[in-house]
Design an enzyme around this catalytic site. Structure first.
Site, PDB file in Angstrom:
ATOM      1  N   GLU A 170       0.835  -1.211   0.000  1.00  0.00           N
ATOM      2  CA  GLU A 170       0.000   0.000   0.000  1.00  0.00           C
ATOM      3  C   GLU A 170       0.860   1.247   0.000  1.00  0.00           C
ATOM      4  O   GLU A 170       1.857   1.322   0.717  1.00  0.00           O
ATOM      5  CB  GLU A 170      -0.907   0.013   1.248  1.00  0.00           C
ATOM      6  CG  GLU A 170      -1.792  -1.210   1.324  1.00  0.00           C
ATOM      7  CD  GLU A 170      -2.594  -1.296   2.629  1.00  0.00           C
ATOM      8  OE1 GLU A 170      -2.691  -0.293   3.357  1.00  0.00           O
ATOM      9  OE2 GLU A 170      -3.107  -2.393   2.899  1.00  0.00           O
ATOM     10  N   GLU A 211      -8.351  -2.715  -2.802  1.00  0.00           N
ATOM     11  CA  GLU A 211      -8.806  -1.643  -1.904  1.00  0.00           C
ATOM     12  C   GLU A 211      -9.124  -0.365  -2.655  1.00  0.00           C
ATOM     13  O   GLU A 211      -9.199   0.720  -2.065  1.00  0.00           O
ATOM     14  CB  GLU A 211      -7.767  -1.408  -0.803  1.00  0.00           C
ATOM     15  CG  GLU A 211      -7.595  -2.652   0.061  1.00  0.00           C
ATOM     16  CD  GLU A 211      -6.764  -2.435   1.308  1.00  0.00           C
ATOM     17  OE1 GLU A 211      -6.167  -1.346   1.464  1.00  0.00           O
ATOM     18  OE2 GLU A 211      -6.717  -3.363   2.124  1.00  0.00           O
ATOM     19  N   GLU A 291       3.766   0.801   7.836  1.00  0.00           N
ATOM     20  CA  GLU A 291       3.102  -0.351   8.458  1.00  0.00           C
ATOM     21  C   GLU A 291       3.856  -1.622   8.096  1.00  0.00           C
ATOM     22  O   GLU A 291       4.352  -1.752   6.965  1.00  0.00           O
ATOM     23  CB  GLU A 291       1.660  -0.400   7.929  1.00  0.00           C
ATOM     24  CG  GLU A 291       0.791  -1.472   8.556  1.00  0.00           C
ATOM     25  CD  GLU A 291      -0.647  -1.357   8.042  1.00  0.00           C
ATOM     26  OE1 GLU A 291      -1.131  -0.216   7.806  1.00  0.00           O
ATOM     27  OE2 GLU A 291      -1.283  -2.402   7.859  1.00  0.00           O
ATOM     28  N   HIS A 371     -10.267  -1.300   7.914  1.00  0.00           N
ATOM     29  CA  HIS A 371     -11.059  -2.249   7.123  1.00  0.00           C
ATOM     30  C   HIS A 371     -10.209  -3.485   6.811  1.00  0.00           C
ATOM     31  O   HIS A 371      -9.076  -3.588   7.278  1.00  0.00           O
ATOM     32  CB  HIS A 371     -11.487  -1.557   5.823  1.00  0.00           C
ATOM     33  CG  HIS A 371     -10.295  -1.272   4.922  1.00  0.00           C
ATOM     34  ND1 HIS A 371     -10.402  -0.961   3.606  1.00  0.00           N
ATOM     35  CD2 HIS A 371      -8.949  -1.290   5.190  1.00  0.00           C
ATOM     36  CE1 HIS A 371      -9.199  -0.794   3.086  1.00  0.00           C
ATOM     37  NE2 HIS A 371      -8.318  -0.982   4.017  1.00  0.00           N
ATOM     38  N   LYS A 394      -8.108   3.652   8.378  1.00  0.00           N
ATOM     39  CA  LYS A 394      -7.551   3.220   7.090  1.00  0.00           C
ATOM     40  C   LYS A 394      -8.635   2.408   6.403  1.00  0.00           C
ATOM     41  O   LYS A 394      -8.889   1.256   6.755  1.00  0.00           O
ATOM     42  CB  LYS A 394      -6.286   2.388   7.333  1.00  0.00           C
ATOM     43  CG  LYS A 394      -5.451   2.181   6.082  1.00  0.00           C
ATOM     44  CD  LYS A 394      -4.165   1.422   6.373  1.00  0.00           C
ATOM     45  CE  LYS A 394      -4.409  -0.061   6.428  1.00  0.00           C
ATOM     46  NZ  LYS A 394      -3.290  -0.900   5.971  1.00  0.00           N
TER      47      LYS A 394
HETATM   48  P1  PGA Z   1      -5.631  -7.535   4.407  1.00  0.00           P
HETATM   49  O1  PGA Z   1      -4.722  -6.260   4.164  1.00  0.00           O
HETATM   50  O2  PGA Z   1      -6.986  -7.085   4.781  1.00  0.00           O
HETATM   51  O3  PGA Z   1      -5.568  -8.255   3.095  1.00  0.00           O
HETATM   52  O4  PGA Z   1      -4.960  -8.303   5.520  1.00  0.00           O
HETATM   53  C1  PGA Z   1      -4.861  -5.068   4.850  1.00  0.00           C
HETATM   54  C2  PGA Z   1      -3.570  -4.656   5.482  1.00  0.00           C
HETATM   55  O5  PGA Z   1      -2.543  -5.364   5.378  1.00  0.00           O
HETATM   56  O6  PGA Z   1      -3.541  -3.622   6.133  1.00  0.00           O
HETATM   57 ZN    ZN Z   2      -1.298  -4.089   6.740  1.00  0.00          ZN
END
Ligand code: PGA
Ligand code: ZN
Length: 422
Positions: A170, A211, A291, A371, A394
């Site tokens: 991300e 996303e 993150e 989420h 987020k």
């Molecule tokens: P995930 O990813 O919902 O596929 O685990 C979100 C994230 O890593 O923040």
């Molecule tokens: Zn994450």
């Protein structure tokens, strides 16, 4: 006092077209709630168990009929007749009925669908919006329109969420927390649209990932950051004043045999190597948050990067902490990170998720309500974030229904609080 009259679960679809569970609860005073549960793709290995049918003839094994049955045949018997405002006691009862450390018997998806629906119907039967109810019940926040969480927008999707070739999962833009929520949201949408044009001009693919962020093919992860910078430079906003950059490396999805290979660097790196790469990247881009910079098992490198960047950058534990208080306490004792991602479905009940927020706040850590990459039009997490006072939310890109339902709920809460405080 209203009492639970019925509990009914069913199978619906999430944003990836996979089944998920939705539970409806009614009280004998005709208050109702409907709660659906999201699902991750880059899941942490310490998350509570998401129960799937594994029947290859239905939805490729992804069906949740067993979880549905666990609610309808087992959990409902215990919950019917309960006072829905007794969240902690009901959650404890759910933990006791399951009896396993990771909720593998009934499934964290089954359990959370009930826990969340109880929270919403508890609010309704108290005559309160869910965010007000959570605020009154747990005392972690006094909601005000000037004090809503700051949104973290995921504008480029790589890793397990993108169709392109980026290793990092991300790439975020984050409005200054001095902006109101609605100002932050319009900044996010402006940059979302400008970035699309930048990608079109560069002839990079601009289809979207899980996303809602764009999923381009680029030479490196640093290039993706450069495109965000370019979009910001073409806007009315000043980088590092109006808007900041952030990343979710989701390093547990990249690691192989203790090594991380990314397109920005020729050789595969060990944990310290990746941490040093990120420390250098931060010198150039002044990141607001990173993150999961390292793998969920690599405590030593987490402590190393937190020692170096922890005073300037939010180092956010997602797969590292999995909204689990025991892992959070381990991270605190090891000085491994300074911020917590909160995803109730990683742990399986609302009261456990609240207690993670409480512990994080007690230790001065930042909190981010999140989420999942597979989600529904459920807007509960917006109320949760405001109700327990997380610093950030987020919820993905400001596009796609399952993402904007949550941002739109925050807009509603902002307006509601403004009119109430006027
Ligand atoms: P995930 O990813 O919902 O596929 O685990 C979100 C994230 O890593 O923040
Ligand atoms: Zn994450």
């Amino acid at each position: 006092m209203a009492l639970v009259k019925s509990v009914y679960a069913r199978e619906i679809l999430d944003s990836r077209g996979n089944p998920t569970i939705e539970t409806t609860i009614w009280t004998d005073s005709d208050h109702g709630s409907v709660a659906s549960i999201p699902s991750g793709a880059s899941t942490g290995k310490f998350e509570a168990v998401e129960l799937r049918d594994n029947d290859i003839h239905r939805f490729g094994g992804m069906g949740v009929l067993k979880a549905v049955e666990n609610v309808n045949q087992i959990i409902s018997k215990y919950v019917i007749g309960q006072d829905p405002t007794k969240q902690n006691a009901i959650d404890q009862m759910l933990l006791d009925i399951d009896g396993t450390p990771n909720k593998s018997k009934l499934g964290a998806n089954a359990i959370l669908s009930v826990s969340q629906a109880i929270c919403e119907v508890g609010a309704a039967s108290s005559g309160l919006a869910t965010f007000e109810y959570l605020s009154q019940k747990y005392g972690l926040n006094k909601p005000s329109p000037l004090n809503l969480p700051t949104p973290i927008f995921n504008l480029i999707n790589g890793g397990k969420h993108g169709a392109g070739n980026l290793e990092f999962q991300e790439f975020h833009v984050i409005p200054s927390s001095r902006k109101t929520f609605s100002e932050g949201l319009s900044l996010g949408t402006d940059l979302y649209h400008l970035l699309k044009q930048v990608l079109i001009d560069k002839k990079a693919i601009h289809s979207v990932g899980d996303e809602g962020g764009y999923a381009p093919n680029l030479f490196s992860n640093t290039d993706a950051i450069e495109l965000l910078v370019e979009a910001i430079e073409g806007s009315q906003y000043k980088i590092n004043a109006d808007v900041f950059l952030g990343l979710d490396v989701a390093a547990s999805s990249i690691v192989k045999g203790g090594k991380y290979k990314i397109s920005d660097v020729k050789e595969a790196m060990d944990g310290k190597g990746l941490a040093d790469f990120l420390i250098d990247l931060n010198k150039k881009y002044n990141l607001l948050s990173i993150e999961d910079p390292l793998d969920q098992d690599d405590w030593e490198s987490w402590t190393y990067i937190n020692g170096d960047l922890g005073k300037q950058v939010m180092l956010v534990g997602d797969d590292l902490l999995v909204t689990n208080k025991t892992r959070l306490q381990e991270a605190i004792s090891k000085n491994a990170c300074n911020a917590v991602l909160v995803k109730p479905n990683q742990i399986g009940t609302i009261s456990e998720a609240v207690s993670v927020v409480k512990t994080a706040k007690l230790h001065g850590m930042s909190t981010i309500a999140s989420h999942r990459s597979g989600d529904t039009d459920e807007d509960f997490m917006a109320d949760f974030a405001v109700g327990v006072g997380t610093d950030f939310v987020k919820f993905g890109a400001p596009g796609r229904g399952e993402r904007v339902s949550k941002y739109n709920r925050l807009l509603f809460i902002e307006e509601y609080l403004k009119s109430k405080n006027a």
